[in-house]
Design an enzyme around this catalytic site. Sequence first.
Site, PDB file in Angstrom:
ATOM      1  N   TYR A  88      45.561  40.566  33.343  1.00  0.00           N
ATOM      2  CA  TYR A  88      45.403  41.896  32.740  1.00  0.00           C
ATOM      3  C   TYR A  88      44.250  42.719  33.326  1.00  0.00           C
ATOM      4  O   TYR A  88      44.017  43.836  32.874  1.00  0.00           O
ATOM      5  CB  TYR A  88      45.238  41.782  31.220  1.00  0.00           C
ATOM      6  CG  TYR A  88      44.130  40.856  30.746  1.00  0.00           C
ATOM      7  CD1 TYR A  88      42.813  41.279  30.683  1.00  0.00           C
ATOM      8  CD2 TYR A  88      44.427  39.554  30.345  1.00  0.00           C
ATOM      9  CE1 TYR A  88      41.811  40.431  30.241  1.00  0.00           C
ATOM     10  CE2 TYR A  88      43.424  38.699  29.891  1.00  0.00           C
ATOM     11  CZ  TYR A  88      42.114  39.137  29.846  1.00  0.00           C
ATOM     12  OH  TYR A  88      41.126  38.300  29.393  1.00  0.00           O
ATOM     13  N   ARG A 131      32.691  41.158  29.866  1.00  0.00           N
ATOM     14  CA  ARG A 131      32.979  39.722  29.905  1.00  0.00           C
ATOM     15  C   ARG A 131      33.506  39.382  31.289  1.00  0.00           C
ATOM     16  O   ARG A 131      34.639  39.714  31.641  1.00  0.00           O
ATOM     17  CB  ARG A 131      34.013  39.369  28.817  1.00  0.00           C
ATOM     18  CG  ARG A 131      34.607  37.983  28.997  1.00  0.00           C
ATOM     19  CD  ARG A 131      35.451  37.557  27.831  1.00  0.00           C
ATOM     20  NE  ARG A 131      36.517  38.455  27.463  1.00  0.00           N
ATOM     21  CZ  ARG A 131      37.694  38.571  28.093  1.00  0.00           C
ATOM     22  NH1 ARG A 131      37.939  37.861  29.173  1.00  0.00           N
ATOM     23  NH2 ARG A 131      38.609  39.398  27.644  1.00  0.00           N
ATOM     24  N   HIS A 149      38.521  35.240  28.108  1.00  0.00           N
ATOM     25  CA  HIS A 149      38.213  35.361  26.673  1.00  0.00           C
ATOM     26  C   HIS A 149      37.785  34.011  26.116  1.00  0.00           C
ATOM     27  O   HIS A 149      36.758  33.881  25.463  1.00  0.00           O
ATOM     28  CB  HIS A 149      39.440  35.881  25.928  1.00  0.00           C
ATOM     29  CG  HIS A 149      39.306  35.860  24.441  1.00  0.00           C
ATOM     30  ND1 HIS A 149      38.441  36.694  23.768  1.00  0.00           N
ATOM     31  CD2 HIS A 149      39.918  35.101  23.499  1.00  0.00           C
ATOM     32  CE1 HIS A 149      38.515  36.451  22.462  1.00  0.00           C
ATOM     33  NE2 HIS A 149      39.405  35.489  22.285  1.00  0.00           N
TER      34      HIS A 149
END
Length: 365
Positions: A269, A256, A260
């Site tokens: 992150y 990805r 998200h």
Amino acid sequence: MVASPTYPVQLIQPDGRRVHSPEYSALVSDIGPERLREMYRDLVVVRRLDTEATALQRQGELGLWAPLTGQEAAQVGSAHALAPDDYIFTSYREHGVAWCRGVDPADMTRMWRGCAHSGWDPATVNMTNPAIVVGSQGLHATGYAMGAKLDDADIATVAYLGDGATSQGDVSEALGFAVSWGVGVVFFCQNNHWAISAPTHIQSPVPLAQRAAGFGMPAVQVDGNDVLAVLAVTRRAARHARDGAGPFFVEALTYRMGPHTTSDDPTRYRTDADLDEWRARDPIERVRKLLERESLADDEFLAEVQDAADTAATRLRSGTLALPDPEPLGMFDHVYTTEHPLIEGERADYTGYLASFATQKEAGR
């Protein structure tokens, strides 16, 4: 059979060179120049739609969007492997699958804009609307496949899920039930390496395909950024399901590239180095390089593809902006197929609440 986690099935290398697989190359032997160009067109259109929808959210026209950039090959390749009467149970990121199934771009954002419970009529494309409850679609697909088996329907039922969904109890129940009853479900897992901010390696110490094998079903790991490999593997899985051989698990290794959802900040992150590694494996560039190697992509073709992508994006944008505001009481419609006392009570309470504003306004005069 579980493909080696070190060597997932691959038919196109990142530099556009073909890879011969004794087992899987034959499954895409019918993909000639025109079909390959068609899949490239779909890859480009899907990314363009995703970019447009993300921009609409940033401009305040959508409440939320779940970007798919980087996962185009996993979705386009698998969608091209399915027959019109196969039935798809989606998660919330399969906008590319929806495009390939014939969903109008103008219908893709209805739910995300908050105008309706859903976007399109599932019966017209044999694909459900986005499922926000993570993993629930696995059980829905298994139940549908059970019905298809009882009806002797030679179809494949496909449940799309992410790596994070495999950590949900619903998916474990679906895998167990599907194996026990031998129903024809293809569990298509897009392992994009992140369950929001949780990396796959803390969700499972083994490849996810091995998890499925532990339930007793065949599982294959495939390069999810290779549209031909995904097509071949999904064709095999779907044939397995249609032949009455039971469920099949596909783990498509992809990434990805965006957040998200548009409410997420992935810079918290993951690093730029992570992105650079996967940018070199871009699924669209891979096919473009293959087409150029085989003299199938000249400037005229590439311009035509971009025009098609821009036209689809315009359709998505104009359709979104033209959506009317819903009637407030419409939220209670289509919750159950028949009247339900709880829903009707809530409808009555909300009707009274709305009416109180008119009373207050009159009193203020």
